[in-house]
Design an enzyme around this catalytic site. Structure first.
Site, PDB file in Angstrom:
ATOM      1  N   ASP A   1     -11.693  -0.865  10.213  1.00 35.15           N
ATOM      2  CA  ASP A   1     -10.907   0.102   9.453  1.00 35.15           C
ATOM      3  C   ASP A   1      -9.441  -0.235   9.718  1.00 35.15           C
ATOM      4  O   ASP A   1      -8.939  -0.013  10.818  1.00 35.15           O
ATOM      5  CB  ASP A   1     -11.236   1.521   9.919  1.00 35.15           C
ATOM      6  CG  ASP A   1     -10.403   2.589   9.225  1.00 35.15           C
ATOM      7  OD1 ASP A   1      -9.510   2.241   8.422  1.00 35.15           O
ATOM      8  OD2 ASP A   1     -10.629   3.787   9.494  1.00 35.15           O
ATOM      9  N   SER A  18       0.487  -6.719  -6.003  1.00 37.32           N
ATOM     10  CA  SER A  18       0.114  -6.516  -7.402  1.00 37.32           C
ATOM     11  C   SER A  18       1.210  -6.995  -8.330  1.00 37.32           C
ATOM     12  O   SER A  18       2.399  -6.906  -7.998  1.00 37.32           O
ATOM     13  CB  SER A  18      -0.156  -5.031  -7.662  1.00 37.32           C
ATOM     14  OG  SER A  18      -0.279  -4.763  -9.042  1.00 37.32           O
ATOM     15  N   TYR A  37       0.023   3.763  -5.846  1.00 38.16           N
ATOM     16  CA  TYR A  37      -0.486   2.408  -5.682  1.00 38.16           C
ATOM     17  C   TYR A  37       0.668   1.413  -5.793  1.00 38.16           C
ATOM     18  O   TYR A  37       0.834   0.531  -4.949  1.00 38.16           O
ATOM     19  CB  TYR A  37      -1.552   2.108  -6.737  1.00 38.16           C
ATOM     20  CG  TYR A  37      -2.129   0.713  -6.629  1.00 38.16           C
ATOM     21  CD1 TYR A  37      -3.105   0.422  -5.684  1.00 38.16           C
ATOM     22  CD2 TYR A  37      -1.698  -0.300  -7.478  1.00 38.16           C
ATOM     23  CE1 TYR A  37      -3.634  -0.855  -5.576  1.00 38.16           C
ATOM     24  CE2 TYR A  37      -2.221  -1.580  -7.376  1.00 38.16           C
ATOM     25  CZ  TYR A  37      -3.185  -1.856  -6.425  1.00 38.16           C
ATOM     26  OH  TYR A  37      -3.690  -3.125  -6.321  1.00 38.16           O
ATOM     27  N   LYS A  46       2.335  -1.089  -2.785  1.00 41.58           N
ATOM     28  CA  LYS A  46       2.437  -2.534  -2.993  1.00 41.58           C
ATOM     29  C   LYS A  46       3.899  -2.991  -3.005  1.00 41.58           C
ATOM     30  O   LYS A  46       4.220  -4.078  -2.511  1.00 41.58           O
ATOM     31  CB  LYS A  46       1.750  -2.929  -4.299  1.00 41.58           C
ATOM     32  CG  LYS A  46       0.241  -2.716  -4.293  1.00 41.58           C
ATOM     33  CD  LYS A  46      -0.438  -3.523  -3.201  1.00 41.58           C
ATOM     34  CE  LYS A  46      -1.947  -3.467  -3.295  1.00 41.58           C
ATOM     35  NZ  LYS A  46      -2.617  -4.213  -2.205  1.00 41.58           N
TER      36      LYS A  46
END
Length: 273
Positions: free
Chosen positions: A58, A137, A150, A154
């Site tokens: 994790d 991304s 998100y 990134k």
């Protein structure tokens, strides 16, 4: 054996991480495949019993990350290529997201990647070099409604990775920010947390869903040859967009941003700073 490389791949149980692991193993390399759930790797482990080590991890647990990297380095004696790929999606408007959701999301997508980088750097430095591939991304250069957090995670990883690349280059460690395009990774299904929708955003939500469309994304395996070639480059780029359509889209966004800056240049230049 002299040309065999050792990979450490975080987020290796599915999607891009799984595809990268399969490509590395097929080339004759060794792989330590880390994931929260390693059960999906059982078939691959059976196929490459002497070359693949599945490692439960994790990435939000910093101590667990450091312990896992120690085990990874001991498994095959070194680490050559580290792929920071673990990630998740928080889907919804900024106002809708709870504090718990936001913190949990950034714990994986940003802090988890930082913990992995911090843990592997002493090993790479001690052996005189290595590669660190930071998977971000193609959309990290700007925010987009419904996926703002998100993009934020990134973008933060992009920025930290730029600094990191400067810091470790003198040790022979090469950092590349791998800006992935859209692939069929399961990120929007099994990897997604969804906010509780507010009625005030329904029209925008519908508009965004229509924009995303129903187009079928490419399989993750189609990106693996790029990663394999990137890992073999003696002088790799600091940033690389993965995907032909994504490359064109990023250039288009950059041109639009440059046009926006120029349209307000007169206001920017009032200040001397």
């Amino acid at each position: 054996m002299a040309n065999v490389r050792v990979w450490f791949i975080a987020g290796a149980s599915r999607g891009l991480g799984r595809a990268f692991a399969e490509a590395a193993l097929a080339s004759g390399d060794r792989v330590v495949a880390a994931a929260r759930n390693v059960e999906p790797l059982e078939e691959l482990t059976a196929k490459y019993p002497d070359c693949l080590v599945p490692l439960p991890l994790d990435v939000t647990d910093r101590r667990a990350v450091f312990d896992a990297v120690e085990r990874a380095a001991a498994a095959f004696g070194r680490l050559d290529i580290v792929v920071n790929n673990a990630g998740a999606m928080l889907y919804g408007m900024v106002e809708e997201a709870t504090e718990e959701q936001i913190r949990a999301h950034l714990d994986v997508n940003f802090f988890g990647a930082v913990w992995v980088a911090q843990a592997v750097l002493p090993h790479l430095r001690a052996q005189g070099g290595g590669r660190l591939l930071q998977v971000t991304s193609m959309g990290s250069g700007g925010g987009m409604a419904t996926v703002g957090f998100y993009g934020a995670g990134k973008a933060a990883l992009d920025s930290v990775s730029e600094a990191l690349a400067m810091e470790v280059e003198g040790f022979g460690i090469k950092v590349t920010i791998v800006q992935m395009g859209g692939y069929d990774t399961g990120l929007f299904t099994t990897g997604t947390t969804t906010t509780e929708p507010l009625a005030q955003y329904q029209s925008l939500r519908t508009e965004m869903e229509a924009m995303w469309g129903d187009a079928v994304a490419p399989e993750p395996g189609t990106a693996a040859p790029v990663i394999m070639e990137l890992a073999a480059l003696p002088d790799p780029p600091r940033r690389l967009i993965i995907g032909s359509r994504s490359f064109d889209h990023v250039l288009e966004m950059d041109r639009a941003q440059a046009d926006l800056y120029r349209s307000w240049e007169h206001l920017s230049r009032i200040a001397p700073g």
